[in-house]
Design a protein around this motif. Sequence first.
Motif, mmCIF file in Angstrom:
data_model
loop_
_atom_site.group_PDB
_atom_site.id
_atom_site.type_symbol
_atom_site.label_atom_id
_atom_site.label_comp_id
_atom_site.label_asym_id
_atom_site.label_seq_id
_atom_site.Cartn_x
_atom_site.Cartn_y
_atom_site.Cartn_z
ATOM 1 N N ARG A 58 -30.544 -46.744 37.558
ATOM 2 C CA ARG A 58 -31.158 -47.964 38.091
ATOM 3 C C ARG A 58 -32.595 -48.052 37.583
ATOM 4 N NH1 ARG A 58 -34.194 -48.651 42.827
ATOM 5 N NH2 ARG A 58 -34.253 -50.816 43.505
ATOM 6 N N GLY A 59 -32.991 -49.216 37.086
ATOM 7 C CA GLY A 59 -34.338 -49.399 36.567
ATOM 8 C C GLY A 59 -34.496 -49.093 35.090
ATOM 9 N N THR A 60 -33.410 -48.745 34.398
ATOM 10 C CA THR A 60 -33.481 -48.467 32.967
ATOM 11 C C THR A 60 -33.840 -49.741 32.213
ATOM 12 O OG1 THR A 60 -31.814 -46.727 33.143
ATOM 13 C CG2 THR A 60 -32.178 -47.645 30.960
ATOM 14 N N LEU A 61 -34.850 -49.664 31.362
ATOM 15 C CA LEU A 61 -35.274 -50.808 30.563
ATOM 16 C C LEU A 61 -34.442 -50.865 29.289
ATOM 17 C CD1 LEU A 61 -37.331 -53.128 30.134
ATOM 18 C CD2 LEU A 61 -38.739 -51.458 28.924
ATOM 19 N N VAL A 62 -33.833 -52.023 29.048
ATOM 20 C CA VAL A 62 -33.064 -52.252 27.830
ATOM 21 C C VAL A 62 -33.754 -53.383 27.081
ATOM 22 C CG1 VAL A 62 -30.821 -52.861 26.880
ATOM 23 C CG2 VAL A 62 -30.937 -51.547 28.994
ATOM 24 N N LYS A 63 -34.206 -53.098 25.862
ATOM 25 C CA LYS A 63 -34.965 -54.078 25.081
ATOM 26 C C LYS A 63 -34.066 -54.762 24.052
ATOM 27 C CE LYS A 63 -39.268 -51.480 25.383
ATOM 28 N NZ LYS A 63 -40.324 -50.790 24.634
ATOM 29 N N ASN A 64 -34.479 -55.958 23.654
ATOM 30 C CA ASN A 64 -33.875 -56.686 22.541
ATOM 31 C C ASN A 64 -32.376 -56.918 22.723
ATOM 32 O OD1 ASN A 64 -33.981 -58.055 20.152
ATOM 33 N ND2 ASN A 64 -33.795 -56.231 18.874
ATOM 34 N N ILE A 65 -32.000 -57.616 23.792
ATOM 35 C CA ILE A 65 -30.592 -57.914 24.029
ATOM 36 C C ILE A 65 -30.133 -59.026 23.088
ATOM 37 C CG2 ILE A 65 -30.683 -57.217 26.447
ATOM 38 C CD1 ILE A 65 -30.660 -60.244 27.152
ATOM 39 N N ARG A 66 -28.802 -59.115 22.893
ATOM 40 C CA ARG A 66 -28.206 -60.172 22.092
ATOM 41 C C ARG A 66 -27.134 -60.862 22.924
ATOM 42 N NH1 ARG A 66 -28.702 -55.705 19.487
ATOM 43 N NH2 ARG A 66 -26.531 -55.078 19.673
ATOM 44 N N LEU A 67 -27.089 -62.178 22.888
ATOM 45 C CA LEU A 67 -26.075 -62.931 23.612
ATOM 46 C C LEU A 67 -24.756 -62.832 22.848
ATOM 47 C CD1 LEU A 67 -28.132 -66.106 24.563
ATOM 48 C CD2 LEU A 67 -27.923 -63.951 25.794
ATOM 49 N N THR A 68 -23.635 -62.775 23.595
ATOM 50 C CA THR A 68 -22.333 -62.568 22.959
ATOM 51 C C THR A 68 -21.496 -63.826 22.847
ATOM 52 O OG1 THR A 68 -21.272 -62.056 25.064
ATOM 53 C CG2 THR A 68 -22.215 -60.216 23.849
ATOM 54 N N GLY A 69 -21.910 -64.913 23.480
ATOM 55 C CA GLY A 69 -21.078 -66.112 23.506
ATOM 56 C C GLY A 69 -20.309 -66.231 24.804
ATOM 57 N N ARG A 70 -20.330 -65.197 25.620
ATOM 58 C CA ARG A 70 -19.726 -65.224 26.952
ATOM 59 C C ARG A 70 -20.854 -65.274 27.976
ATOM 60 N NH1 ARG A 70 -15.071 -60.589 26.519
ATOM 61 N NH2 ARG A 70 -13.811 -61.644 24.955
ATOM 62 N N ALA A 71 -20.683 -66.103 28.995
ATOM 63 C CA ALA A 71 -21.758 -66.330 29.964
ATOM 64 C C ALA A 71 -22.121 -65.081 30.765
ATOM 65 C CB ALA A 71 -21.376 -67.450 30.912
ATOM 66 N N GLY A 72 -21.204 -64.149 30.967
ATOM 67 C CA GLY A 72 -21.473 -63.003 31.823
ATOM 68 C C GLY A 72 -21.739 -61.698 31.113
ATOM 69 N N GLU A 73 -21.937 -61.724 29.784
ATOM 70 C CA GLU A 73 -22.108 -60.483 29.038
ATOM 71 C C GLU A 73 -23.228 -60.589 28.018
ATOM 72 O OE1 GLU A 73 -18.331 -59.720 27.207
ATOM 73 O OE2 GLU A 73 -17.406 -59.095 29.081
ATOM 74 N N VAL A 74 -23.920 -59.470 27.803
ATOM 75 C CA VAL A 74 -24.899 -59.343 26.724
ATOM 76 C C VAL A 74 -24.641 -58.035 25.987
ATOM 77 C CG1 VAL A 74 -26.705 -60.702 27.850
ATOM 78 C CG2 VAL A 74 -26.641 -58.251 28.206
ATOM 79 N N GLU A 75 -25.024 -57.991 24.721
ATOM 80 C CA GLU A 75 -24.860 -56.788 23.913
ATOM 81 C C GLU A 75 -26.234 -56.172 23.700
ATOM 82 O OE1 GLU A 75 -23.236 -55.603 19.484
ATOM 83 O OE2 GLU A 75 -22.586 -57.480 20.374
ATOM 84 N N CYS A 76 -26.284 -54.830 23.698
ATOM 85 C CA CYS A 76 -27.567 -54.158 23.544
ATOM 86 C C CYS A 76 -27.355 -52.744 23.032
ATOM 87 C CB CYS A 76 -28.319 -54.131 24.870
ATOM 88 S SG CYS A 76 -27.411 -53.276 26.163
ATOM 89 N N ASN A 77 -28.458 -52.093 22.722
ATOM 90 C CA ASN A 77 -28.461 -50.689 22.340
ATOM 91 C C ASN A 77 -29.390 -49.944 23.282
ATOM 92 O OD1 ASN A 77 -26.818 -51.113 20.071
ATOM 93 N ND2 ASN A 77 -28.580 -51.600 18.795
ATOM 94 N N THR A 78 -28.978 -48.721 23.659
ATOM 95 C CA THR A 78 -29.859 -47.843 24.411
ATOM 96 C C THR A 78 -30.174 -46.644 23.532
ATOM 97 O OG1 THR A 78 -28.014 -46.663 25.443
ATOM 98 C CG2 THR A 78 -28.871 -48.576 26.623
ATOM 99 N N LYS A 79 -30.948 -45.714 24.050
ATOM 100 C CA LYS A 79 -31.325 -44.550 23.250
ATOM 101 C C LYS A 79 -30.105 -43.730 22.835
ATOM 102 C CE LYS A 79 -35.919 -44.069 25.203
ATOM 103 N NZ LYS A 79 -36.824 -43.260 26.002
ATOM 104 N N LYS A 80 -29.109 -43.624 23.731
ATOM 105 C CA LYS A 80 -27.959 -42.763 23.454
ATOM 106 C C LYS A 80 -26.684 -43.523 23.105
ATOM 107 C CE LYS A 80 -29.671 -39.029 26.338
ATOM 108 N NZ LYS A 80 -29.407 -38.140 27.444
ATOM 109 N N VAL A 81 -26.583 -44.810 23.488
ATOM 110 C CA VAL A 81 -25.357 -45.582 23.272
ATOM 111 C C VAL A 81 -25.690 -46.829 22.464
ATOM 112 C CG1 VAL A 81 -23.411 -46.718 24.378
ATOM 113 C CG2 VAL A 81 -24.491 -44.769 25.495
ATOM 114 N N LYS A 82 -24.998 -46.998 21.334
ATOM 115 C CA LYS A 82 -25.212 -48.164 20.479
ATOM 116 C C LYS A 82 -24.058 -49.149 20.673
ATOM 117 C CE LYS A 82 -28.713 -46.064 18.689
ATOM 118 N NZ LYS A 82 -29.960 -46.225 19.386
ATOM 119 N N GLY A 83 -24.340 -50.437 20.554
ATOM 120 C CA GLY A 83 -23.309 -51.464 20.657
ATOM 121 C C GLY A 83 -22.738 -51.606 22.053
#
Length: 73
Positions: free
Chosen positions: A37-62
């Motif tokens: 909880r509280g993890t900052l995720v930078k530079n999100i990308r919209l996926t074309g679906r209203a309820g989802e975004v795509e992003c990368n974290t330090k350990k998990v990509k895509g």
Amino acid sequence: MSDIVVKDSNGNVLADGDSVTTVKDLKVKGTSETLKRGTLVKNIRLTGRAGEVECNTKKVKGLVLRTEFLKKA
């Protein structure tokens, strides 16, 4: 695709490149990783679906996250 409005858990409109934080602990399927909880995720990308975004974290990509668990930073 531009007519889809993506909102976070508080109703704020999200756009490509925004930064968001998680509002609860999220287990990532397929890994042993947990986004706290509280993890900052930078530079999100919209996926074309209203309820989802795509992003990368330090350990998990895509990673695809549900917007109901995010708030705009």
